[in-house]
Design a protein around this motif. Structure first.
Motif, PDB file in Angstrom:
ATOM      1  N   VAL A 117       0.841  -1.204   0.000  1.00  0.00           N
ATOM      2  CA  VAL A 117       0.000   0.000   0.000  1.00  0.00           C
ATOM      3  C   VAL A 117       0.873   1.249   0.000  1.00  0.00           C
ATOM      4  O   VAL A 117       0.602   2.221  -0.719  1.00  0.00           O
ATOM      5  N   MET A 118       1.949   1.230   0.785  1.00  0.00           N
ATOM      6  CA  MET A 118       2.853   2.373   0.855  1.00  0.00           C
ATOM      7  C   MET A 118       3.573   2.586  -0.481  1.00  0.00           C
ATOM      8  O   MET A 118       3.832   3.722  -0.893  1.00  0.00           O
ATOM      9  N   ALA A 119       3.893   1.487  -1.159  1.00  0.00           N
ATOM     10  CA  ALA A 119       4.520   1.595  -2.489  1.00  0.00           C
ATOM     11  C   ALA A 119       3.530   2.183  -3.487  1.00  0.00           C
ATOM     12  O   ALA A 119       3.901   3.009  -4.333  1.00  0.00           O
ATOM     13  N   ILE A 126       4.192  10.186  -7.293  1.00  0.00           N
ATOM     14  CA  ILE A 126       5.252  10.541  -8.241  1.00  0.00           C
ATOM     15  C   ILE A 126       4.755  10.536  -9.687  1.00  0.00           C
ATOM     16  O   ILE A 126       5.110  11.407 -10.479  1.00  0.00           O
ATOM     17  N   ASN A 127       3.919   9.591 -10.029  1.00  0.00           N
ATOM     18  CA  ASN A 127       3.468   9.463 -11.418  1.00  0.00           C
ATOM     19  C   ASN A 127       2.193  10.241 -11.733  1.00  0.00           C
ATOM     20  O   ASN A 127       1.936  10.556 -12.897  1.00  0.00           O
ATOM     21  N   HIS A 128       1.387  10.542 -10.708  1.00  0.00           N
ATOM     22  CA  HIS A 128       0.150  11.298 -10.937  1.00  0.00           C
ATOM     23  C   HIS A 128      -0.012  12.363  -9.850  1.00  0.00           C
ATOM     24  O   HIS A 128      -0.989  12.337  -9.078  1.00  0.00           O
ATOM     25  N   PRO A 129       0.924  13.299  -9.766  1.00  0.00           N
ATOM     26  CA  PRO A 129       0.903  14.296  -8.686  1.00  0.00           C
ATOM     27  C   PRO A 129      -0.356  15.162  -8.658  1.00  0.00           C
ATOM     28  O   PRO A 129      -0.829  15.533  -7.579  1.00  0.00           O
ATOM     29  N   LEU A 130      -0.910  15.489  -9.815  1.00  0.00           N
ATOM     30  CA  LEU A 130      -2.097  16.342  -9.863  1.00  0.00           C
ATOM     31  C   LEU A 130      -3.358  15.601  -9.405  1.00  0.00           C
ATOM     32  O   LEU A 130      -4.300  16.219  -8.891  1.00  0.00           O
ATOM     33  N   ARG A 131      -3.381  14.299  -9.619  1.00  0.00           N
ATOM     34  CA  ARG A 131      -4.551  13.489  -9.225  1.00  0.00           C
ATOM     35  C   ARG A 131      -4.399  12.910  -7.824  1.00  0.00           C
ATOM     36  O   ARG A 131      -5.342  12.326  -7.283  1.00  0.00           O
ATOM     37  N   TYR A 132      -3.210  13.077  -7.229  1.00  0.00           N
ATOM     38  CA  TYR A 132      -2.911  12.435  -5.943  1.00  0.00           C
ATOM     39  C   TYR A 132      -3.877  12.847  -4.826  1.00  0.00           C
ATOM     40  O   TYR A 132      -4.493  11.990  -4.184  1.00  0.00           O
ATOM     41  N   CYS A 241      10.619   8.375  -1.342  1.00  0.00           N
ATOM     42  CA  CYS A 241      10.308   6.948  -1.188  1.00  0.00           C
ATOM     43  C   CYS A 241      11.521   6.106  -0.785  1.00  0.00           C
ATOM     44  O   CYS A 241      11.408   4.883  -0.670  1.00  0.00           O
ATOM     45  N   SER A 242      12.674   6.750  -0.557  1.00  0.00           N
ATOM     46  CA  SER A 242      13.894   5.995  -0.247  1.00  0.00           C
ATOM     47  C   SER A 242      13.793   5.240   1.080  1.00  0.00           C
ATOM     48  O   SER A 242      14.260   4.102   1.200  1.00  0.00           O
ATOM     49  N   SER A 243      13.180   5.881   2.087  1.00  0.00           N
ATOM     50  CA  SER A 243      13.042   5.226   3.400  1.00  0.00           C
ATOM     51  C   SER A 243      12.181   3.977   3.282  1.00  0.00           C
ATOM     52  O   SER A 243      12.526   2.908   3.809  1.00  0.00           O
TER      53      SER A 243
END
Length: 308
Positions: A117-119, A126-132, A241-243
């Motif tokens: 879920v976190m992924a 990252i891929n849909h920032p406007l729809r996030y 997302c590195s952590s």
């Protein structure tokens, strides 16, 4: 149910680390310190996410839930292990063994799905920032948090029922520090073939499915990051997302080490320490040391407390 009536074993003996008599106290001290640090660290993450206004977003809400889950996860096995190390009573009741087995596996599977879920959350950001923001509304976040628990507790219940239905009439010594499916199934007097198959199928849904999902999400994320032209933009995208990626890698690498090797090894219980206490111990440090927002929130809260 008929076979349950034939079961004569009323309790199991958790051998834990009895072969290392001279190290019992040392192991107790080390594991106790790790347990306290793990619970305190994860509790601090929960408090930080709740108290820090800058962390009031889905990403950190998931991190807070994961930290709370880690506290429960370590508390299922470690307190019994600590008692085992300093007392002569190594017994656990038949019912207590299966309760521990079920809760441990259910929480472990929940972690697998919560990591997925976190992924998904990072992939969407990252891929849909406007729809996030419209998609990750309050209701959807609550659904995403609760679904791993519902799915996982159902998945863990099935092999637990099949294992409990076996006949236990002879040896009752478990060469481990907690009750798990394989060690318990190996003690059955009846044929554990069906329960072994059910356990293997459940393991596919429990670990392989969320692992493939995580892999897919991060491949998608990495492809997107490589298309970002500026170095600063790439760094900013990956830092969000590195952590989580570090935690996911540590968790799944430890599970693979333990479960993709031949069963019955005398080192199983030592390897199990990796995912039962070492990973939960490291998680708070990973999130505080590798995450800029968490460090800033921690600094603000500490500064505020010092002023008062």
């Amino acid at each position: 149910m008929e076979e349950l009536g034939n079961t004569t074993v009323k309790e199991f003996i958790l051998l834990a680390f009895t072969n290392f008599h001279q190290f019992q106290i040392l192991l107790f001290i080390v594991i106790l310190l790790m347990y306290i640090t793990s619970v305190a660290g994860n509790f601090a993450i929960v408090v930080l996410v709740k108290a820090g206004p800058t962390l009031h977003c889905p990403m950190y809400y998931f991190i807070g839930v994961f930290a709370a889950l880690e506290m429960l996860f370590v508390s299922v096995t470690v307190p019994k292990l600590l008692a085992n190390l300093i007392t002569s009573n190594k017994k656990i009741s038949f019912i207590g063994c299966f309760v521990q087995l079920y809760v441990f596996n259910a929480l472990g599977v929940t972690e697998c799905y919560l990591l997925a879920v976190m992924a998904f959350d990072r992939d969407l950001a990252i891929n849909h920032p406007l729809r996030y923001s419209p998609i990750m509304n309050y209701f959807f976040v609550i659904v995403l948090v609760n679904m791993p628990f519902i799915v996982s507790f159902i998945i863990a219940l099935i092999p637990t029922i099949f294992t409990a239905a076996l006949t236990f009439c002879g040896p009752n010594e478990i060469n481990h520090f907690f009750c798990d499916l394989a060690p318990v199934q190996n003690l059955a007097c009846s044929n554990p073939f069906v329960s072994n198959i059910v356990t293997s199928v459940a393991a596919i849904f429990a670990s392989l499915t969320p692992f493939i999902l995580i892999l897919g999400f991060y491949i998608h994320i990495i492809i997107t990051i490589t298309k970002i032209k500026s170095v600063e933009g790439k760094h900013k995208a990956f830092s969000t997302c590195s952590s989580h990626l570090t935690v996911a890698c540590l968790f799944y690498s430890s599970v693979i080490i333990v479960y993709l090797k031949p069963k019955g090894s005398q080192y199983d219980k030592f390897l199990a320490l990796i995912y039962t206490i070492i990973i939960p111990l490291l998680n708070p440090f990973i999130y505080t040391l590798r995450n800029k927002d968490v460090k800033e929130a921690l600094h603000k809260i500490i500064s505020l407390k010092l002023r008062h």
